[in-house]
Design an enzyme around this catalytic site. Structure first.
Site, mmCIF file in Angstrom:
data_model
loop_
_atom_site.group_PDB
_atom_site.id
_atom_site.type_symbol
_atom_site.label_atom_id
_atom_site.label_comp_id
_atom_site.label_asym_id
_atom_site.label_seq_id
_atom_site.Cartn_x
_atom_site.Cartn_y
_atom_site.Cartn_z
ATOM 1 N N ASP A 102 28.715 3.432 -3.091
ATOM 2 C CA ASP A 102 29.018 4.170 -1.635
ATOM 3 C C ASP A 102 28.656 5.911 -1.969
ATOM 4 O OD1 ASP A 102 31.490 4.334 0.363
ATOM 5 O OD2 ASP A 102 32.027 5.523 -0.638
ATOM 6 N N TYR A 228 33.531 12.414 2.988
ATOM 7 C CA TYR A 228 33.940 12.050 5.158
ATOM 8 C C TYR A 228 33.785 13.479 5.808
ATOM 9 C CZ TYR A 228 34.818 7.864 3.591
ATOM 10 O OH TYR A 228 35.141 7.053 2.334
ATOM 11 N N HIS A 288 31.364 -5.023 0.114
ATOM 12 C CA HIS A 288 31.138 -3.649 -0.067
ATOM 13 C C HIS A 288 31.491 -3.160 -1.405
ATOM 14 C CE1 HIS A 288 31.110 0.788 0.889
ATOM 15 N NE2 HIS A 288 31.800 1.289 0.803
#
Length: 311
Positions: A102, A228, A288
């Site tokens: 990720d 983020y 994922h």
């Protein structure tokens, strides 16, 4: 997992939590994503140690049992690059293999590009080479989690409606799907979770409790900032090249493959402009969290790749 040893190592004035197993001369350093933590690598660490490697996973600054920086809102993704380089120096590791999942893929590749003398090879899961910058988020739907989490305070309020364990359950379950979670104009990401949805079969209540206990220590403040809220901030790195051997393991049912422009970027070979010596392996049913979903398969791919390299 009593054989995994835990310690704290000081890096850039912060004590980072480190988990380690194996006494091999060759080091493999695992970099987590979100909503993960060092524990996400439990299967791979043991496999690497059993194959003769020194396996190290740590919590990035602001995550889990690692210390927070004094001003988390000033952090960015390049701070995580400093974590990796500083950890290698603190542990007197001259060269290592970096394994990123990720967003952990981003510092793995940046360290390899900027400090090629410190990296023997790179393995990433779910995310290929990419740099932070406006292009990383410009094509995302406005209801996607990355966009929804940009505004300070909004995600914190959304998460704050639930206990930490429920937040982890919700995000993990949403991210395990094959489509990127998209919230409506009057929704937040937590509103998308269906309480009747069970945990994926490979992720136990015990695993959830472990994740939750670590995020109860750290909260989500730093995680929302890095990656983020800084994913769209220009890194200032121009024309990077990763010259070491690299492996990308991609689940074909990972929602990331169908988002962010990833599929064309990977399948067209454009990614090899940045990482010329890149091997790509697809796992057809992989999602994922492919390393937890199919640990034996991922372990095999990682160990086979490691055994081909010289550290």
């Amino acid at each position: 997992m009593a054989s995994i040893q835990h310690s704290h190592v000081e890096v850039k004035g912060l004590k980072l939590h480190v988990a380690e197993i194996g006494s091999g001369q060759k080091a493999v350093v695992f970099l987590h994503g979100f909503p993960e933590i060092w524990y996400t690598w439990r299967h791979q660490m043991i496999a690497a140690a059993n194959a003769g490697y020194r396996a190290i996973a740590f919590d990035f600054r602001g995550y889990g049992l690692s210390e927070h920086p004094a001003e988390p809102e000033k952090a960015n993704l390049l701070d995580l690059v400093d974590d990796v380089v500083g950890l290698l120096d603190s542990l007197s590791i001259s060269k290592a293999v970096l394994v990123g999942k990720d967003f952990g893929a981003i510092p793995a590749y940046i360290v390899a590009a900027l400090h090629p003398d410190k990296v023997a090879s790179v393995i990433t899961l779910g995310v290929p080479f990419m740099l932070p910058g406006p292009s990383a988020i410009q094509n995302l739907p406005k209801g996607s989690y990355v966009i929804k989490w940009q505004e300070p305070g909004k995600a914190e309020a959304d998460f704050g409606r639930f206990d930490v364990k429920s937040v982890i359950r919700n995000i993990y379950t949403l991210f395990a799907g094959s489509e990127i979670p998209i919230a409506g104009d009057n929704q937040e990401i937590m509103d998308l979770f269906n309480p009747s949805t069970p945990l994926p079969p490979w992720f136990s209540e015990e695993d959830l409790a472990t994740y939750a206990s670590l995020y109860e220590k750290s909260g989500f403040r730093f995680a929302l900032q890095a990656p983020y809220r800084t994913l769209g901030v220009d890194s200032g790195i121009s024309d990077p090249k990763v010259t070491v051997p690299a492996l990308l393991i991609m689940g074909e049912k990972d929602y990331v493959l169908k988002s962010f422009g990833m599929e064309d970027y990977i399948r067209s070979g454009a990614v090899k402009h940045f990482v010329p010596d890149l091997e790509i392996i697809y796992i057809p049913e992989g999602g994922h969290f492919v390393h937890e979903q199919f640990p034996e398969k991922v372990n095999q791919l990682i160990i086979e790749f490691l055994n081909k390299q010289s550290i």
